[in-house]
Design a protein around this motif. Structure first.
Motif, PDB file in Angstrom:
ATOM      1  N   MET A   1       0.849  -1.190   0.000  1.00 59.49           N
ATOM      2  CA  MET A   1       0.000   0.000   0.000  1.00 59.49           C
ATOM      3  C   MET A   1       0.887   1.245   0.000  1.00 59.49           C
ATOM      4  N   LYS A   2       0.515   2.251  -0.798  1.00 62.70           N
ATOM      5  CA  LYS A   2       1.323   3.460  -0.908  1.00 62.70           C
ATOM      6  C   LYS A   2       1.398   4.196   0.432  1.00 62.70           C
ATOM      7  N   ASN A   3       2.574   4.686   0.746  1.00 69.99           N
ATOM      8  CA  ASN A   3       2.794   5.362   2.023  1.00 69.99           C
ATOM      9  C   ASN A   3       2.350   6.824   1.933  1.00 69.99           C
ATOM     10  N   ASN A   4       1.127   7.066   2.427  1.00 70.77           N
ATOM     11  CA  ASN A   4       0.617   8.431   2.515  1.00 70.77           C
ATOM     12  C   ASN A   4       0.436   8.866   3.966  1.00 70.77           C
ATOM     13  N   ILE A   5       1.115   8.173   4.863  1.00 72.38           N
ATOM     14  CA  ILE A   5       0.910   8.414   6.291  1.00 72.38           C
ATOM     15  C   ILE A   5       1.645   9.674   6.741  1.00 72.38           C
ATOM     16  N   LYS A   6       0.916  10.545   7.399  1.00 78.23           N
ATOM     17  CA  LYS A   6       1.491  11.766   7.955  1.00 78.23           C
ATOM     18  C   LYS A   6       1.199  11.921   9.448  1.00 78.23           C
ATOM     19  N   THR A   7       0.195  11.179   9.924  1.00 76.29           N
ATOM     20  CA  THR A   7      -0.182  11.273  11.337  1.00 76.29           C
ATOM     21  C   THR A   7      -0.398   9.877  11.912  1.00 76.29           C
ATOM     22  N   PHE A   8      -0.339   9.765  13.232  1.00 74.12           N
ATOM     23  CA  PHE A   8      -0.589   8.474  13.870  1.00 74.12           C
ATOM     24  C   PHE A   8      -1.348   8.670  15.173  1.00 74.12           C
ATOM     25  N   THR A   9      -2.003   7.598  15.600  1.00 72.52           N
ATOM     26  CA  THR A   9      -2.742   7.575  16.858  1.00 72.52           C
ATOM     27  C   THR A   9      -2.368   6.311  17.613  1.00 72.52           C
ATOM     28  N   LEU A  10      -2.165   6.440  18.909  1.00 71.11           N
ATOM     29  CA  LEU A  10      -1.820   5.295  19.742  1.00 71.11           C
ATOM     30  C   LEU A  10      -3.009   4.875  20.605  1.00 71.11           C
ATOM     31  N   PHE A  11      -3.276   3.572  20.606  1.00 73.20           N
ATOM     32  CA  PHE A  11      -4.210   2.970  21.561  1.00 73.20           C
ATOM     33  C   PHE A  11      -3.367   2.088  22.472  1.00 73.20           C
ATOM     34  N   VAL A  12      -3.302   2.420  23.749  1.00 71.04           N
ATOM     35  CA  VAL A  12      -2.338   1.793  24.660  1.00 71.04           C
ATOM     36  C   VAL A  12      -3.058   1.131  25.829  1.00 71.04           C
ATOM     37  N   ARG A  13      -2.775  -0.141  26.036  1.00 74.93           N
ATOM     38  CA  ARG A  13      -3.307  -0.813  27.216  1.00 74.93           C
ATOM     39  C   ARG A  13      -2.674  -0.195  28.463  1.00 74.93           C
ATOM     40  N   PRO A  14      -3.451   0.029  29.539  1.00 75.80           N
ATOM     41  CA  PRO A  14      -2.946   0.755  30.701  1.00 75.80           C
ATOM     42  C   PRO A  14      -2.061  -0.068  31.629  1.00 75.80           C
ATOM     43  N   ASP A  15      -0.967  -0.627  31.107  1.00 75.17           N
ATOM     44  CA  ASP A  15       0.035  -1.273  31.944  1.00 75.17           C
ATOM     45  C   ASP A  15       1.390  -0.636  31.642  1.00 75.17           C
ATOM     46  N   GLU A  16       2.328  -0.776  32.531  1.00 71.28           N
ATOM     47  CA  GLU A  16       3.602  -0.048  32.417  1.00 71.28           C
ATOM     48  C   GLU A  16       4.383  -0.458  31.168  1.00 71.28           C
ATOM     49  N   ASN A  17       4.384  -1.740  30.838  1.00 75.56           N
ATOM     50  CA  ASN A  17       5.117  -2.199  29.665  1.00 75.56           C
ATOM     51  C   ASN A  17       4.572  -1.556  28.394  1.00 75.56           C
ATOM     52  N   SER A  18       3.261  -1.543  28.256  1.00 74.90           N
ATOM     53  CA  SER A  18       2.646  -0.951  27.063  1.00 74.90           C
ATOM     54  C   SER A  18       2.909   0.556  27.009  1.00 74.90           C
ATOM     55  N   LYS A  19       2.858   1.208  28.149  1.00 72.87           N
ATOM     56  CA  LYS A  19       3.121   2.652  28.190  1.00 72.87           C
ATOM     57  C   LYS A  19       4.571   2.966  27.806  1.00 72.87           C
ATOM     58  N   GLN A  20       5.500   2.130  28.258  1.00 71.10           N
ATOM     59  CA  GLN A  20       6.911   2.330  27.902  1.00 71.10           C
ATOM     60  C   GLN A  20       7.128   2.169  26.402  1.00 71.10           C
ATOM     61  N   ILE A  45      -2.980   3.785  12.803  1.00 69.18           N
ATOM     62  CA  ILE A  45      -3.496   3.454  14.130  1.00 69.18           C
ATOM     63  C   ILE A  45      -2.622   2.349  14.706  1.00 69.18           C
ATOM     64  N   ILE A  46      -1.957   2.628  15.820  1.00 67.88           N
ATOM     65  CA  ILE A  46      -1.070   1.648  16.453  1.00 67.88           C
ATOM     66  C   ILE A  46      -1.694   1.205  17.777  1.00 67.88           C
ATOM     67  N   ALA A  47      -2.002  -0.079  17.877  1.00 68.62           N
ATOM     68  CA  ALA A  47      -2.554  -0.646  19.106  1.00 68.62           C
ATOM     69  C   ALA A  47      -1.441  -1.361  19.860  1.00 68.62           C
ATOM     70  N   ILE A  48      -1.277  -1.029  21.126  1.00 68.62           N
ATOM     71  CA  ILE A  48      -0.232  -1.633  21.959  1.00 68.62           C
ATOM     72  C   ILE A  48      -0.908  -2.343  23.120  1.00 68.62           C
ATOM     73  N   GLY A  49      -0.837  -3.674  23.108  1.00 71.78           N
ATOM     74  CA  GLY A  49      -1.500  -4.460  24.138  1.00 71.78           C
ATOM     75  C   GLY A  49      -1.838  -5.836  23.622  1.00 71.78           C
ATOM     76  N   GLY A  50      -3.048  -6.299  23.922  1.00 65.97           N
ATOM     77  CA  GLY A  50      -3.522  -7.590  23.436  1.00 65.97           C
ATOM     78  C   GLY A  50      -4.548  -7.418  22.342  1.00 65.97           C
ATOM     79  N   ASP A  51      -5.236  -8.514  22.013  1.00 68.17           N
ATOM     80  CA  ASP A  51      -6.236  -8.460  20.955  1.00 68.17           C
ATOM     81  C   ASP A  51      -7.359  -7.480  21.278  1.00 68.17           C
ATOM     82  N   GLY A  52      -7.710  -7.382  22.549  1.00 68.08           N
ATOM     83  CA  GLY A  52      -8.764  -6.450  22.954  1.00 68.08           C
ATOM     84  C   GLY A  52      -8.415  -5.015  22.604  1.00 68.08           C
ATOM     85  N   THR A  53      -7.151  -4.653  22.769  1.00 77.00           N
ATOM     86  CA  THR A  53      -6.707  -3.298  22.430  1.00 77.00           C
ATOM     87  C   THR A  53      -6.793  -3.066  20.936  1.00 77.00           C
TER      88      THR A  53
END
Length: 276
Positions: A1-20, A45-53
């Motif tokens: 897919m062509k790279n047109n990415i200019k912005t990103f959003t993080l979805f982070v599970r609320p544990d210390e490892n995911s936050k780091q 959209i970057i999800a950091i955590g498990g499948d639920g995240t």
């Protein structure tokens, strides 16, 4: 897919490892030649955590096919989160320096709920749809496959899984694993009950493209989509239709390697990385 990415959003599970890991992504991005801007509605959209995240990130952004979804695994099992913490640098490299980004189209199912007042509600599902009795009580319903009546069933309900969700709730309920990678659903009955000697129904998992569930009155029905119970008055549900016929329903998922469902099942469920 062509790279047109200019912005990103993080979805982070609320544990210390995911936050780091989230902070590491921000630091690496700031050092990149073409740094992206972090926003609430990013192109990536970057999800950091498990499948639920990951599912939360897709649902919260309305299954937007114009975006790219990436998952970084910090959970215990995780079928959807295919990147590890050590691959963050590679992710940033692709976003900053490569013209093309490796993605895979992940099909999602379309759900229409018809109400007794003539109105309808529309949803999408990445994993599975559960049609069950209100508060998990027994329900009776008619099951239509690809528009034709198949059977009448009494029991706890039915699991209708996509090709993505068949290895989670569906498999645990005795459903099939679908390796076809096409427009299919796996339908599995949840604890069917025989009320009389003349009643018969098929308990085997059924693979089809479209399934409709019509509750029989006075059944009260709950609809659970990707783990979230929809706030619909159970008395007002007339019928539920789930379909994979429309190939235009999908999300773009970032994949560093060629996707292999067998490889994921071998690692995540069977627990080994090679053939003995």
């Amino acid at each position: 897919m062509k790279n047109n990415i200019k912005t990103f959003t993080l979805f982070v599970r609320p544990d210390e490892n995911s936050k780091q890991i989230a902070n590491s992504i921000r630091l690496l991005n700031n050092c990149a030649m073409q740094a992206l801007k972090e926003t609430d509605n990013g192109d990536l959209i970057i999800a950091i955590g498990g499948d639920g995240t990951f599912i939360d990130s897709v649902t919260s952004t309305n299954f937007d096919k114009s975006k790219i979804y990436a998952g970084i695994h910090t959970g215990t099992l995780g079928f959807l989160q295919n990147l590890s913490a050590t691959e963050i640098f590679t992710l940033i490299k692709y976003l900053s320096y490569e013209k093309e980004i490796p993605t895979r189209k992940v099909l999602v199912s379309s759900i229409t709920v018809y109400l007794t007042n003539g109105k309808s509600l529309h949803y999408y599902s990445l994993n599975e749809v559960l049609v069950v009795g209100f508060n998990y009580s027994k329900i009776s319903f008619a099951e239509y496959i690809n528009g034709e009546l198949l059977q009448n069933v009494s029991g706890n309900g039915i699991v209708i899984a996509t090709n993505t969700g068949d290895t989670a709730y569906s498999m645990n309920s005795g459903g099939a694993i679908d390796f076809s990678n096409n427009y299919q659903l796996v339908c599995t009955l949840e604890t069917p009950i025989l009320n009389a000697a003349y009643e018969r129904f098929i308990t085997n998992p059924i693979i089809c493209s479209q399934v409709s569930i019509i509750p029989k009155q006075p059944s009260k029905v709950s609809i659970i989509i990707d783990g979230i119970t929809k706030k619909i008055n159970p008395r007002h549900i007339k019928s539920i239709h789930v379909s994979m016929l429309d190939g235009s329903n999908y999300i773009n998922k970032f994949e560093l390697e060629n996707y292999s469902k067998a490889n994921i099942i071998r690692k995540k469920i069977l627990g080994y990385d090679f053939f003995e």
